[in-house]
Design a protein around this motif. Structure first.
Motif, PDB file in Angstrom:
ATOM      1  N   SER A 140       2.629  -5.580   3.574  1.00 14.29           N
ATOM      2  CA  SER A 140       1.877  -4.468   4.159  1.00 14.29           C
ATOM      3  C   SER A 140       1.384  -4.833   5.563  1.00 14.29           C
ATOM      4  O   SER A 140       0.867  -5.932   5.795  1.00 14.29           O
ATOM      5  CB  SER A 140       0.676  -4.102   3.281  1.00 14.29           C
ATOM      6  N   THR A 145      -4.000  -2.580   1.146  1.00 16.07           N
ATOM      7  CA  THR A 145      -2.735  -2.570   0.417  1.00 16.07           C
ATOM      8  C   THR A 145      -2.953  -1.977  -0.958  1.00 16.07           C
ATOM      9  O   THR A 145      -4.049  -2.041  -1.519  1.00 16.07           O
ATOM     10  CB  THR A 145      -2.150  -3.985   0.293  1.00 16.07           C
ATOM     11  N   TYR A 146      -1.889  -1.394  -1.506  1.00 13.17           N
ATOM     12  CA  TYR A 146      -1.914  -0.856  -2.865  1.00 13.17           C
ATOM     13  C   TYR A 146      -1.038  -1.703  -3.799  1.00 13.17           C
ATOM     14  O   TYR A 146      -0.789  -1.316  -4.927  1.00 13.17           O
ATOM     15  CB  TYR A 146      -1.443   0.598  -2.868  1.00 13.17           C
ATOM     16  N   ARG A 147      -0.587  -2.829  -3.271  1.00 11.20           N
ATOM     17  CA  ARG A 147       0.208  -3.732  -4.107  1.00 11.20           C
ATOM     18  C   ARG A 147      -0.719  -4.763  -4.757  1.00 11.20           C
ATOM     19  O   ARG A 147      -1.506  -5.409  -4.074  1.00 11.20           O
ATOM     20  CB  ARG A 147       1.253  -4.474  -3.264  1.00 11.20           C
TER      21      ARG A 147
END
Length: 391
Positions: A140, A145-147
């Motif tokens: 990212s 971040t969405y991880r």
């Protein structure tokens, strides 16, 4: 500077797969990461790991974004994807040596403990712990971040004394799998008997047995073992059974205590150990033609730099105490094939197969025969002499 960072981020983004591979769509591992995703094999030369790939794609990563100990600038620290197996796995393999440990920043730690149980007589027993982690690289580019971060921790514990899976998962923003395995170097150890002091001619034991006091040269060596360790013999003993767990045994040497005919030539200095002793018979075999026994050696591996500190101090009376009889794990002791010793002594003619009473009868018959012949000769000579005297 910003341009370099942008190029690096762009490279990471390009390495990320946009879609889940077909092999993962039909796989049972097409799910979020779990503790069973990682398998660790603690070998004698290499440590090998395999991690399911499909959960990585579920977490918006791929195999190119998983690296050992965050060493993403080192190509050697990345794994190799294997799509030919079901389920697909990401494989890591690295040798247990100094260069590999430092290259990918794996932890290599020597643990010293006071001996317990089978090793209660030893004040210093060593273990080797090799550990590290496989982490995800977030590509990212923004501030958020969405991880979820994926973190796989692993370790291998090798006991260095040979008489030869704990798992946890936490998911709260971090997918964590811990796999601790126990390894063993005992499969690298072997024992060979020789007939010469150069340890070149292998000793072949005849069915009739070796002659008493025949010199036997013994070599215990490690093969396919990392060069960080040497072989150190703590104790070698003989039993009348191939199993080393008997209470009846004869010690050839235990630390500084040695049999008078036993000589230790090499120990703790390389990946082989040498000693010699003279063939003997067990008293319990006194009525048997041959005496059969087996040799066992309690063996430890020591780190090269610390082997000298583990050698017994023969100047101290405390270290010269004799080891008490205790059970020894059969699969952790290096043992020899059967050693068969006959009744004859080296350089002397072999004994007859007759028992002692039969031999005594034969001797009596021979003596009686000689006596009768002597008496017959005497009477013949006496009669001839009388005839000569008579006119």
């Amino acid at each position: 500077m910003w341009l370099v960072l942008l190029v690096c981020q762009l490279g990471l983004i390009l390495r990320t797969e946009a879609q889940i591979p077909e092999s993962c769509i039909v796989s049972d591992t097409n799910r979020a990461p779990e503790n069973s995703d990682i398998t660790v094999s603690c070998g004698t030369e290499h440590m090998d790991m395999s991690i399911y790939i499909c959960p990585m794609y579920q977490a918006l990563y791929n195999e190119s974004l998983m690296v050992l100990n965050n060493q993403f600038n080192n190509p050697e620290c990345f794994g190799t994807a294997d799509w030919s197996v079901d389920p697909p796995v990401l494989k890591f393999s690295f040798p247990i040596n100094e260069s590999s440990m430092s290259s990918c920043r794996n932890n290599f730690k020597i643990i010293n403990q006071v001996g317990t149980g089978e090793f209660a007589d030893f004040s210093n027993v060593q273990f080797v712990n090799i550990s590290g982690s496989v982490t995800s690289i977030d590509p990212s580019a923004g501030m958020i971040t969405y991880r979820p971060q994926i973190l796989y921790r692993f370790s291998c514990l090798y006991p260095m004394q040979y008489l030869l899976n704990n798992t946890q998962l936490g998911v709260s923003g971090v997918s964590l799998a811990i796999r601790d395995n126990n390894g063993s170097f005992v499969s690298t150890l072997s024992m060979q008997l020789y007939k010469d002091e150069q340890y070149l001619e292998i000793l072949t034991v005849p069915q009739t047995g070796l002659n008493l006091k025949t010199k036997i040269y013994v070599a215990v060596k490690a093969t396919n073992l990392t060069d960080r360790f040497n072989v150190l013999l703590d104790r070698c003993y003989a039993t009348t059974s191939p199993y080393p767990m008997l209470n009846t045994y004869y010690d050839l040497f235990v630390g500084c205590t040695r049999d008078a005919q036993t000589k230790v030539d090499l120990n703790g200095e390389s990946q082989k150990a040498h000693f010699s002793f003279e063939a003997f018979r067990f008293v319990e075999h006194k009525n048997l033609t041959v005496s059969t026994f087996y040799l066992h050696c309690v063996t430890r591996l020591c780190e090269v730099s610390s082997c000298s500190t583990l050698m017994p101090d023969c100047g101290s009376s405390q270290n010269r105490r004799k080891r008490e009889a205790q059970d020894v794990l059969a699969n952790a002791t290096v043992s020899s094939p059967a050693i068969v010793v006959g009744k004859q002594t080296t350089g002397l003619p072999s004994e007859s197969n007759y028992s002692s009473p039969v031999v005594a009868v034969i001797v009596c018959i021979v003596l009686l025969t000689v006596l009768l012949i002597a008496m017959a000769i005497y009477f013949v000579l006496y009669i001839r002499r009388k005839k000569t005297i008579i006119p």
